[in-house]
Design a protein around this motif. Structure first.
Motif, PDB file in Angstrom:
ATOM      1  N   LEU A 170       0.830  -1.209   0.000  1.00  0.00           N
ATOM      2  CA  LEU A 170       0.000   0.000   0.000  1.00  0.00           C
ATOM      3  C   LEU A 170       0.867   1.263   0.000  1.00  0.00           C
ATOM      4  CD1 LEU A 170      -2.835  -1.082   2.472  1.00  0.00           C
ATOM      5  CD2 LEU A 170      -2.979  -0.871  -0.015  1.00  0.00           C
ATOM      6  N   ALA A 171       1.972   1.230   0.718  1.00  0.00           N
ATOM      7  CA  ALA A 171       2.875   2.385   0.722  1.00  0.00           C
ATOM      8  C   ALA A 171       3.425   2.643  -0.677  1.00  0.00           C
ATOM      9  CB  ALA A 171       4.015   2.165   1.719  1.00  0.00           C
ATOM     10  N   LYS A 172       3.777   1.573  -1.384  1.00  0.00           N
ATOM     11  CA  LYS A 172       4.274   1.739  -2.752  1.00  0.00           C
ATOM     12  C   LYS A 172       3.177   2.249  -3.678  1.00  0.00           C
ATOM     13  CE  LYS A 172       7.872  -1.853  -2.526  1.00  0.00           C
ATOM     14  NZ  LYS A 172       8.310  -3.170  -3.056  1.00  0.00           N
ATOM     15  N   ALA A 173       1.938   1.770  -3.474  1.00  0.00           N
ATOM     16  CA  ALA A 173       0.820   2.225  -4.305  1.00  0.00           C
ATOM     17  C   ALA A 173       0.569   3.712  -4.123  1.00  0.00           C
ATOM     18  CB  ALA A 173      -0.443   1.426  -3.973  1.00  0.00           C
ATOM     19  N   GLU A 174       0.741   4.187  -2.893  1.00  0.00           N
ATOM     20  CA  GLU A 174       0.540   5.608  -2.627  1.00  0.00           C
ATOM     21  C   GLU A 174       1.655   6.461  -3.215  1.00  0.00           C
ATOM     22  OE1 GLU A 174       0.335   5.835   1.603  1.00  0.00           O
ATOM     23  OE2 GLU A 174      -1.238   4.310   1.728  1.00  0.00           O
ATOM     24  N   ALA A 175       2.857   5.903  -3.254  1.00  0.00           N
ATOM     25  CA  ALA A 175       4.024   6.701  -3.639  1.00  0.00           C
ATOM     26  C   ALA A 175       4.266   6.751  -5.141  1.00  0.00           C
ATOM     27  CB  ALA A 175       5.270   6.153  -2.940  1.00  0.00           C
ATOM     28  N   THR A 176       3.823   5.742  -5.874  1.00  0.00           N
ATOM     29  CA  THR A 176       4.159   5.691  -7.287  1.00  0.00           C
ATOM     30  C   THR A 176       3.430   6.771  -8.080  1.00  0.00           C
ATOM     31  OG1 THR A 176       4.224   4.302  -9.259  1.00  0.00           O
ATOM     32  CG2 THR A 176       2.349   4.003  -7.793  1.00  0.00           C
ATOM     33  N   GLY A 177       4.081   7.253  -9.091  1.00  0.00           N
ATOM     34  CA  GLY A 177       3.447   8.220  -9.983  1.00  0.00           C
ATOM     35  C   GLY A 177       2.811   7.585 -11.210  1.00  0.00           C
ATOM     36  N   PHE A 178       2.809   6.251 -11.271  1.00  0.00           N
ATOM     37  CA  PHE A 178       2.279   5.543 -12.429  1.00  0.00           C
ATOM     38  C   PHE A 178       0.982   4.827 -12.064  1.00  0.00           C
ATOM     39  CE2 PHE A 178       6.901   5.756 -12.845  1.00  0.00           C
ATOM     40  CZ  PHE A 178       7.017   6.344 -14.111  1.00  0.00           C
ATOM     41  N   PRO A 179      -0.159   5.232 -12.628  1.00  0.00           N
ATOM     42  CA  PRO A 179      -1.450   4.639 -12.261  1.00  0.00           C
ATOM     43  C   PRO A 179      -1.485   3.128 -12.414  1.00  0.00           C
ATOM     44  CG  PRO A 179      -1.774   6.609 -13.603  1.00  0.00           C
ATOM     45  CD  PRO A 179      -0.306   6.317 -13.616  1.00  0.00           C
ATOM     46  N   GLU A 180      -0.881   2.615 -13.496  1.00  0.00           N
ATOM     47  CA  GLU A 180      -0.927   1.173 -13.719  1.00  0.00           C
ATOM     48  C   GLU A 180      -0.212   0.419 -12.594  1.00  0.00           C
ATOM     49  OE1 GLU A 180       0.163   3.384 -15.845  1.00  0.00           O
ATOM     50  OE2 GLU A 180      -1.349   3.410 -17.439  1.00  0.00           O
ATOM     51  N   GLU A 181       0.925   0.962 -12.143  1.00  0.00           N
ATOM     52  CA  GLU A 181       1.653   0.321 -11.053  1.00  0.00           C
ATOM     53  C   GLU A 181       0.844   0.378  -9.761  1.00  0.00           C
ATOM     54  OE1 GLU A 181       6.041   0.397  -8.878  1.00  0.00           O
ATOM     55  OE2 GLU A 181       5.409   2.090 -10.123  1.00  0.00           O
ATOM     56  N   ALA A 182       0.200   1.525  -9.498  1.00  0.00           N
ATOM     57  CA  ALA A 182      -0.637   1.651  -8.303  1.00  0.00           C
ATOM     58  C   ALA A 182      -1.773   0.640  -8.320  1.00  0.00           C
ATOM     59  CB  ALA A 182      -1.194   3.070  -8.189  1.00  0.00           C
TER      60      ALA A 182
END
Length: 383
Positions: A170-182
């Motif tokens: 979840l921390a990575k999902a919040e931090a990424t700038g790429f919607p697909e990765e989130a």
């Protein structure tokens, strides 16, 4: 403590806390305290009594800090955090969730802000006036170590490896700038969340000492608090919990088993962050198109986001359970519902207000779709 110092504090309280027009008398009370440094120890002792009284009325440390931050200023947050720490030696043993709240109090290890005696006394009286007027809340049972005869040890259980993985995703999902990765990270976190909940349910069913539902309070802060409460309710429901919103005090009480409460807190916080990120991008796109964004856009966006997330979480939850697991989960659902009904025998429903912006609703629904909480492979059947 002498009768003189007690008299000083009583006179200050009579003016600032108990008078009919306490606002106009606040300066009087502060002046009385500022003029008598010998009364400081008694003033602090009375503050610890106010904190203990809040605990008896069902409040917990995080609840008190939250309402002080909402109603007053940072200096009052610092003061109440210090008071809570000072009151701990006089308190009875509490559960691990309480202990975690103490450890998370703001201002730990920081020097108090420097101020003159009159300003300090004013802030203290403002804080005490708020503590004195706190209403009673539904008491939350302390979480016990069932292996110690039902007595709480106050120690939090070690965080499971699965919960650590969920938190990291979840921390990575919040931090990424790429919607697909989130989307991919959130989807994986959802899958692990379901596995974590069912694993805990099976462990509880096999244990000699049965686990029991508990409860926690989660802040639901303005603005757009109604839509946020709906989102929290959707997350709670999908994770075998029940949520009851207290609008005046800006929190929801979530009832459930501890493992499920943990993931509800994590997932709700993450979805809020992702919703805010998506809303900011949607507003930027709308501004680029020449349309000025308004409060109604944001309210409609978050309402649609909460509504759509609820639908998708519910649909996803149905795909995670094999027939063999149904009796175990049904038993826990009954226990959670019974506990929620005991704590809140009278509740009302409310309709979402202020959902008037069609563009905001569309953008919010699309953002919820991108949160990727769709069906996942069935979990393996229990051995």
């Amino acid at each position: 403590m002498t009768s003189t110092t007690t008299s000083t504090v009583e006179r200050a309280f009579e003016a600032a806390l108990y008078a009919a027009d306490a606002d106009s008398a606040l300066d009087t009370g502060a002046s009385v305290l500022a003029a008598d440094p010998a009364a400081d120890a008694e003033l602090a002792r009375r503050g610890r009594e106010f904190v203990a009284a809040a605990w008896r009325r069902g409040w917990q440390p995080a609840d008190v800090v939250r309402i002080v931050r909402r109603e007053l200023d940072d200096v009052h947050v610092h003061l109440v955090s210090a008071l809570i720490r000072e009151q701990v030696p006089d308190d009875r043993p509490r559960g691990p969730r309480w202990t975690a709240q103490l450890e998370s109090l703001p201002g730990s290890g920081e020097a108090p802000p420097r101020t003159d005696r009159f300003s300090h006394a004013t802030a203290v009286l403002e804080l005490y006036r708020l503590l004195l007027r706190l209403p009673s809340l539904e008491p939350l049972d302390d979480l016990s170590d069932h292996g110690s005869g039902g007595r709480s040890t106050g120690k939090a259980r070690p965080e499971s490896r699965m919960l650590t993985r969920i938190r990291a995703l979840l921390a990575k999902a919040e931090a990424t700038g790429f919607p697909e990765e989130a989307e991919a990270l959130t989807a994986k976190a959802q899958e692990l969340t379901a596995r974590h909940s069912i694993d805990e349910a099976l462990l509880g069913a096999r244990a000699t000492a049965k686990d029991a539902p508990g409860a926690c309070r989660i802040g639901v802060e303005p603005p757009y608090e109604q839509a946020k409460a709906v989102l929290l309710d959707a997350v709670a429901d999908a994770n075998h919990c029940r949520s009851v919103w207290n609008e005046p005090l800006a929190f929801s009480t979530v009832v459930g088993f501890e493992a499920d409460l943990e993931v509800v807190e994590l997932l709700y916080a993450s979805l809020l962050v992702q919703a805010q990120t998506a809303m900011t991008k949607a507003e930027a796109a709308q501004r680029a198109g020449g349309r000025r964004r308004t409060k109604s856009f944001r309210q409609s966006f978050l309402a649609a986001y909460a509504h759509r997330i609820g639908i998708r979480l519910a649909a996803a939850a149905e795909t995670q359970v094999t027939d063999d697991l149904l009796p175990v989960l049904a038993t826990r659902e009954v226990a959670v519902t019974a506990e929620a009904d005991r704590m809140f025998p009278e509740t009302t429903t409310t309709r979402l207000r202020g959902v008037t912006d069609a563009a905001g609703w569309t953008e919010g629904a699309e953002a919820a779709d991108r949160a990727q909480v769709g069906a996942r492979p069935r979990l393996p059947r229990p051995s």
